[in-house]
Write a protein that holds these residues in place. Structure first.
Motif, PDB file in Angstrom:
ATOM      1  N   PRO A 202      -4.303 -91.645  21.604  1.00  0.00           N
ATOM      2  CA  PRO A 202      -5.073 -91.720  20.349  1.00  0.00           C
ATOM      3  C   PRO A 202      -5.862 -93.020  20.220  1.00  0.00           C
ATOM      4  O   PRO A 202      -7.005 -93.011  19.741  1.00  0.00           O
TER       5      PRO A 202
ATOM      6  N   GLU B 182      -6.418 -83.434  18.578  1.00  0.00           N
ATOM      7  CA  GLU B 182      -6.394 -83.985  17.222  1.00  0.00           C
ATOM      8  C   GLU B 182      -7.701 -84.699  16.900  1.00  0.00           C
ATOM      9  O   GLU B 182      -8.242 -84.572  15.792  1.00  0.00           O
ATOM     10  N   TRP B 183      -8.242 -85.428  17.867  1.00  0.00           N
ATOM     11  CA  TRP B 183      -9.499 -86.153  17.652  1.00  0.00           C
ATOM     12  C   TRP B 183     -10.653 -85.185  17.430  1.00  0.00           C
ATOM     13  O   TRP B 183     -11.471 -85.370  16.524  1.00  0.00           O
TER      14      TRP B 183
ATOM     15  N   ARG C  88     -12.628 -75.761  15.778  1.00  0.00           N
ATOM     16  CA  ARG C  88     -13.587 -76.788  15.390  1.00  0.00           C
ATOM     17  C   ARG C  88     -14.907 -76.709  16.131  1.00  0.00           C
ATOM     18  O   ARG C  88     -15.965 -77.064  15.581  1.00  0.00           O
TER      19      ARG C  88
ATOM     20  N   ALA D  51      -6.494 -75.417  17.916  1.00  0.00           N
ATOM     21  CA  ALA D  51      -7.045 -76.543  17.154  1.00  0.00           C
ATOM     22  C   ALA D  51      -8.461 -76.871  17.590  1.00  0.00           C
ATOM     23  O   ALA D  51      -9.330 -77.172  16.758  1.00  0.00           O
TER      24      ALA D  51
ATOM     25  N   ALA E 245     -10.506 -82.107  16.313  1.00  0.00           N
ATOM     26  CA  ALA E 245     -10.340 -81.399  15.042  1.00  0.00           C
ATOM     27  C   ALA E 245     -10.821 -82.223  13.857  1.00  0.00           C
ATOM     28  O   ALA E 245     -11.205 -81.665  12.822  1.00  0.00           O
ATOM     29  N   GLN E 246     -10.836 -83.534  13.979  1.00  0.00           N
ATOM     30  CA  GLN E 246     -11.208 -84.408  12.873  1.00  0.00           C
ATOM     31  C   GLN E 246     -12.656 -84.892  12.938  1.00  0.00           C
ATOM     32  O   GLN E 246     -13.091 -85.652  12.061  1.00  0.00           O
TER      33      GLN E 246
ATOM     34  N   PRO F 224      -2.901 -83.459  23.665  1.00  0.00           N
ATOM     35  CA  PRO F 224      -2.589 -83.607  22.235  1.00  0.00           C
ATOM     36  C   PRO F 224      -3.495 -84.596  21.517  1.00  0.00           C
ATOM     37  O   PRO F 224      -3.973 -84.315  20.403  1.00  0.00           O
ATOM     38  N   ALA F 225      -3.750 -85.741  22.116  1.00  0.00           N
ATOM     39  CA  ALA F 225      -4.602 -86.741  21.465  1.00  0.00           C
ATOM     40  C   ALA F 225      -6.028 -86.233  21.321  1.00  0.00           C
ATOM     41  O   ALA F 225      -6.664 -86.412  20.272  1.00  0.00           O
TER      42      ALA F 225
ATOM     43  N   LEU G 101      -2.850 -76.334  20.947  1.00  0.00           N
ATOM     44  CA  LEU G 101      -3.974 -77.213  21.255  1.00  0.00           C
ATOM     45  C   LEU G 101      -5.270 -76.414  21.367  1.00  0.00           C
ATOM     46  O   LEU G 101      -6.323 -76.834  20.866  1.00  0.00           O
TER      47      LEU G 101
END
Length: 300
Positions: A117, A149-150, A182, A178, A152-153, A145-146, A175
């Motif tokens: 992250p 998440e990045w 996006r 997610a 998705a945001q 995983p990192a 994953l």
């Protein structure tokens, strides 16, 4: 000016030209061998050849493979803005190349399989930029995983394209979901699309992949490509060539598509451009062999 940030870092391709893929327990007859950067480098070089600014947001290691990749990045004026991994060299991919240009991969990751992250928080991504992600990165336990998440945001003014990769079926479902929820565009071949949408009809697959996003491209090699957007699916014709080496052609298509749609805003033109660029790339030995923009424009 919009920039392409590629999150999937290059590997070193070890290319064996074989007369045929060997059966288990036998040995291939090899006619030629070469080593060259491949994987994540291919789409970046294609986008650069099409006139787009490009940066690598994936990880680079320390060692002879990584040094070779850094030299190629510098040659094409591609900045590395991602993490440096001191404890590992870059990964490699054995490419078995058959006489008809078909390729088979055996790969193992190195530094490109590690993204934390904190590696992502400092990436300079601005409104209008494009982010490209391959399924290979999602598959890596030390990166997926990192990155998911990045992605998705990311704000809506960042364009995100996802290439499922041959490992699409092996990506953890959470994953994959997610990221797919996006991304603005999916560019996939037929086998990868079947994994994503559970269908075998090309038109249906393209349309389903495009649902809920700006669009999708279903790459079909010698049959051209399908462009799905706004509830319609359009067939974009191929550019016939004599194939010498198909390694990297899909990546060339993606990088060329991103560069051209970023420039023109016309998705159909961008797919046509990408069809020609990817076809021309297969007439040359090596994975990162896109044509210059003027060569493509002369044909479209």
């Amino acid at each position: 000016m919009p920039k392409l940030i590629q999150l999937t870092a290059p590997v070193l391709d070890l290319v064996y030209k074989v007369t045929a893929i060997p059966e288990s327990g036998t040995e291939a007859i090899v006619n030629d061998f070469s080593s060259t950067p491949g994987g994540g480098i291919n789409a970046m070089v294609a986008a650069r050849s099409a006139g787009m600014d490009v940066a690598l947001g994936g990880s680079l290691g320390s060692g002879p493979f990584a040094d070779t990749i850094r030299e190629m990045l510098a040659e094409h004026q591609i900045e590395h803005i991602g993490a440096a991994v001191a404890a590992s060299d870059q990964g490699s991919c054995v490419v078995l190349l058959e006489p008809d240009g078909e390729r088979t991969f055996v790969a193992y990751p190195g530094a490109e399989g590690h993204i934390s992250p904190s590696d992502l928080t400092g990436l300079a991504v601005h409104g209008g930029d494009w982010v490209m992600l391959s399924g290979y990165t999602l598959y890596y336990p030390g990166a997926g995983p990192a990155v998911a998440e990045w992605i998705a945001q990311l704000p809506d003014d960042i364009h995100v394209l996802f290439d499922p990769s041959p490992l699409a079926a092996e990506i953890p479902a959470a994953l994959l979901e997610a990221v797919v929820s996006r991304v603005d565009w999916i560019s996939s071949n037929r086998a990868e699309a079947a994994v994503l949408v559970g269908d075998n009809d090309p038109v249906g697959m393209a349309g389903t992949m495009a649902n809920g996003r700006k669009g999708a491209v279903l790459r079909q090699g010698a049959d051209g490509a399908l462009l799905a957007m706004d509830g319609r699916v359009e067939k974009i014709p191929p550019h016939p060539v004599h194939v010498v080496d198909s390694n990297g052609a899909g990546d060339c298509h993606i990088g060329s598509f991103i560069a051209e749609i970023s420039r023109s805003g016309d998705a159909a033109r961008a797919v046509r451009y990408a069809n020609v660029a990817a076809a021309l790339s297969t007439t040359r030995d090596g994975p990162a062999t896109p044509p210059e923009r003027g060569d493509v424009l002369a044909l479209i």
